[in-house]
Scaffold this active site. Sequence first.
Site, short mmCIF file in Angstrom:
data_model
loop_
_atom_site.label_atom_id
_atom_site.label_comp_id
_atom_site.label_asym_id
_atom_site.label_seq_id
_atom_site.Cartn_x
_atom_site.Cartn_y
_atom_site.Cartn_z
N THR A 80 15.10 35.15 -8.44
CA THR A 80 14.23 34.82 -7.39
C THR A 80 13.71 33.44 -7.31
O THR A 80 13.94 32.59 -6.70
CB THR A 80 13.09 35.71 -7.20
OG1 THR A 80 13.42 37.15 -7.13
CG2 THR A 80 12.00 35.42 -6.02
N CYS A 333 12.98 46.45 -4.52
CA CYS A 333 11.83 45.57 -3.94
C CYS A 333 11.38 45.95 -2.91
O CYS A 333 10.26 45.89 -2.43
CB CYS A 333 12.52 44.44 -3.85
SG CYS A 333 13.11 43.44 -5.31
#
Length: 398
Positions: A80, A333
């Site tokens: 990320t 997620c």
Amino acid sequence: MSGVVDGARGETYLDHNATTPPLPAVVEAVVRALRDDFGNPSSSHGAGERARRTVESAREAVAALVRARPTEIVFTSCATESTNTALWSAWIASGRKPGSKLAISAVEHEATIETARAIALQGAVVVVLPVDRDGRLDLVRAEELLTPDVFACAAMYANNETGVLLPVERLGELCRARGVSLHVDAVQAVGKVELDVERIGCDYLSLSAHKVHGPKGVGVLYARRGARFRRLLAGGPQEGARRGGTENVPGIAGLGAAAVHMSAGIGARCAKLAAFSARIERELLVLPDTRLNGAQDGRLPGVANISFKGIEGSSVVVTAARDGVCVSAGSACSASALAGSHVLEAMGAPYEWLHGAVRISCAETTSDEDVERGTAVIARAVAYLRGLDPERMAARRG
Ligand code: PLP
């Protein structure tokens, strides 16, 4: 594979696209670095030198894995962070012209989607490259949408929910011809395809250690020599002044061990994974009202995304978990959100299929017994949940 922690708690772990168990060599490398290489890699003494050598040897292993130069590898905290760094670099270096465009595929991970959203708040326009019903990128539309006002394009090598491969090499050609920066999220593909950053022709590529049997908290950003670069974390001159902060030496050592492992035996790994996903499909697609999400060909081996019509995928996950089977509904997620998967939505999946999706993902540490037990428990969970549905029961009776 002996010594691997799969099943250590009596669980059948089939959620490897969420995260993978560390290999014994990874655990050893982390412990060794934690114990012996405690120095600061920036220090000019023996302890610092030892830590630096550990970091640099991991850098070489990661560079070999993606066929890059070691100087093009930046260690981060996760994929990320790598993705954020790449896309912000491209945006800032492009001059942040209001209205200039960032193209992303419709099936990107939240790491890309949310970064694109944040950049859009600064004046960029996000253009979505569509996929077809099988999750394949529509290359004709991509070619039309990659106009001269696009400053960067972000596409994943393989989708984390379905495993469907995106034509990143073709995107590389299109982007190069138009002077567009290309970021490739190769988090799920690494170790299952021969990664070659030169062949892809990308400017940036992101990886995550924990998806390849490495530790959590370590990511990689490949940034092509000469690619636009703005560091996200200001601070010391670590990582060639591309990422401030003392390096996570034990984590990087573990990633290095994982990279060495993943560089070899890709063919054998894929054959093993393909046999697992074929078996999962064979066992589960015979159930009524079931379908496979994503192209049958052009998909990573080892992952099957299957929808069970009329029930919630998240209910299957919870029911299977009671019997110690770990799978997920979509990506880790977003799996807890009640909204359906944006990936399946982009593929045009109708509502009743969208919400019934379950992702079953294997790794080389998976065993035949895991697959056998996992599919049996999922089939039982599906039957149980369908039995609970009064409308369905009425329809069956009726
Ligand atoms: N990209 C893809 C395709 C992923 O599957 C993931 C993790 O789920 C990420 C990016 C983010 O990785 P990390 O957990 O290292 O930030």
